[in-house]
Design an enzyme around this catalytic site. Structure first.
Site, short mmCIF file in Angstrom:
data_model
loop_
_atom_site.label_atom_id
_atom_site.label_comp_id
_atom_site.label_asym_id
_atom_site.label_seq_id
_atom_site.Cartn_x
_atom_site.Cartn_y
_atom_site.Cartn_z
N CYS A 107 0.78 -1.24 0.00
CA CYS A 107 0.00 0.00 0.00
C CYS A 107 0.81 1.29 0.00
CB CYS A 107 -0.94 0.00 1.20
SG CYS A 107 -2.28 -1.19 1.01
N PHE A 108 2.11 1.22 0.24
CA PHE A 108 2.89 2.47 0.24
C PHE A 108 3.33 2.87 -1.17
CE2 PHE A 108 6.01 -0.95 1.11
CZ PHE A 108 6.90 -0.75 0.06
#
Length: 398
Positions: free
Chosen positions: A169-170
């Site tokens: 998700c980063f």
């Protein structure tokens, strides 16, 4: 002799480099057509996975969905697909082949939809695209989704490709960081960035013993986003939307195993082992100080905000910790509400939402009328990406 060569190399080096900072020149987004409403999802999810007998767990899941601050999501997998592939519905059944067969085709295809919109907005011939970064946490293949997209779009065979798999998700921050370096180090470079995510890899039935897996089922949605970046824009034909000023990545202390994903025969398993919102909110001010100290900014309410909406609790705790005004996370919460957590694609959707709203509402800049902004990515590691943005006067973008 050596000096002559050094001067020559220096001159070549200078010619190769761009002059100014990287600009975002266009943004495009896409989702599958199948829309899932959060209010109806618990009933659908427990029915389709043959788990209706697990009444307590269903109640828990209902509460998760109610607290998620998500109104709707988009999902490629439909009831028909799940009926044909019952193993995908089980909690732990070998189903990687069925999942891979779907995402290997659909991830580049959804990426193409988003990229085509970005290219259209940019308005330049796609032959001018020099670099491609493709990012997905949904399935792995060789040659990769970057190759498939190059073929689907008809990009030049000499386009320089970077394929990022399994970042998590980063990665919406990661792709901007890499694209910035590519654009600024190569004169005339135009970098197409595509993040495409399809939850078919993580979808699975409920389990009493793994509530963290259920959190993922309540949050994740499908979507793809594309941006085009370049330095030294040709203002006669290109319209900058944001400038990328700096980009940093760090691993948070004492956060090992906070978020894990493992690719197994059962697909991609998702594990939340620690207090993720607490870890992020505790460390976020340090990232902000490191990013904005050199510019002399310490009022976090003076920035426009784009934060990966991992879940509502992360946003709530960051707001609380930094004393942010409610409207700071408006674009971020809007995207969470309309699309759910689309992993790497989220922050690019939020950038799109922000520049559109800023123009609609007659704000002075693409960043809600403000000059400086921050984009945060949070994900496995715990890894935090921090990108410093500068907005562009709204008059520029018309």
């Amino acid at each position: 002799m050596a000096n002559h060569h050094n001067a020559e190399i220096e001159e070549i080096r200078n010619r190769q480099r761009a002059q100014g900072p990287a600009n975002i020149l266009a943004i495009g987004t896409a989702t599958p057509s199948n829309c899932v409403y959060q209010a109806d999802y618990p009933d659908y999810y427990f029915r389709i996975t043959n788990s209706e007998h697990m009444t307590d767990l269903k109640l828990k899941f209902k509460r998760m969905c109610e607290k998620s601050m998500i109104r709707k999501r988009y999902m490629h997998i439909t009831e028909e697909y799940l009926k044909e592939n019952p193993n995908v519905c089980a909690y732990e059944a070998p189903s990687l082949d069925a999942r891979q067969d779907l995402v290997v085709v659909e991830v580049p295809r959804l990426g193409k939809e988003a990229a085509s919109k970005a290219i259209k907005e940019w308005g330049q011939p796609k032959s001018k695209i020099t670099h491609l970064i493709f990012c997905t946490t949904s399935g792995v293949d060789m040659p990769g989704a970057d190759y498939q997209l190059t073929k689907l779009l008809g990009l030049r065979p000499s386009v320089k490709r970077f394929m990022m798999y399994q970042q998590g998700c980063f990665a919406g921050g990661t792709v901007l960081r890499l694209a910035k370096d590519l654009a600024e180090n190569n004169a005339g470079a135009r970098v197409l960035v595509v993040c495409s995510e399809i939850t078919a890899v993580t979808f699975r039935g409920p389990s009493d013993s793994h509530l963290d897996s259920l959190v993922g089922q309540a949050l994740f949605g499908d979507g793809a986003a594309a941006v085009i970046l370049g330095s030294d824009p040709d203002l006669s034909v290109e319209r900058p939307l944001f400038q990328l000023i700096s980009a940093a990545q760090t691993i948070l202390p004492d956060s090992d195993g906070a978020i894990d994903g493992h690719l197994r025969e059962v697909g991609l398993t998702f594990h939340l082992l620690k207090d993720v919102p607490g870890l992020i909110s505790k460390n976020i001010e340090k990232s902000l100080k490191e990013a904005f100290g050199p510019i002399g900014i310490s009022d976090w309410n003076s920035l426009f905000w784009i934060a990966h909406p991992g879940g509502p609790a992360i946003l709530d705790q960051v707001e609380l910790k930094l004393g942010l005004k409610e409207e700071k996370m408006r674009a971020t919460r809007q995207v969470l509400s309309d699309y759910g957590n689309m992993s790497s694609a989220c922050v690019l959707f939020i950038l799109d939402e922000m520049r559109k709203k800023s123009i609609e509402e007659g704000k002075a800049t693409t960043g809600e009328g403000l000059d400086w902004g921050v984009l945060f990515g949070f994900g496995p590691g715990l890894t935090v990406e921090t990108v410093v943005l500068h907005s562009v006067p709204a008059t520029f973008t018309h």
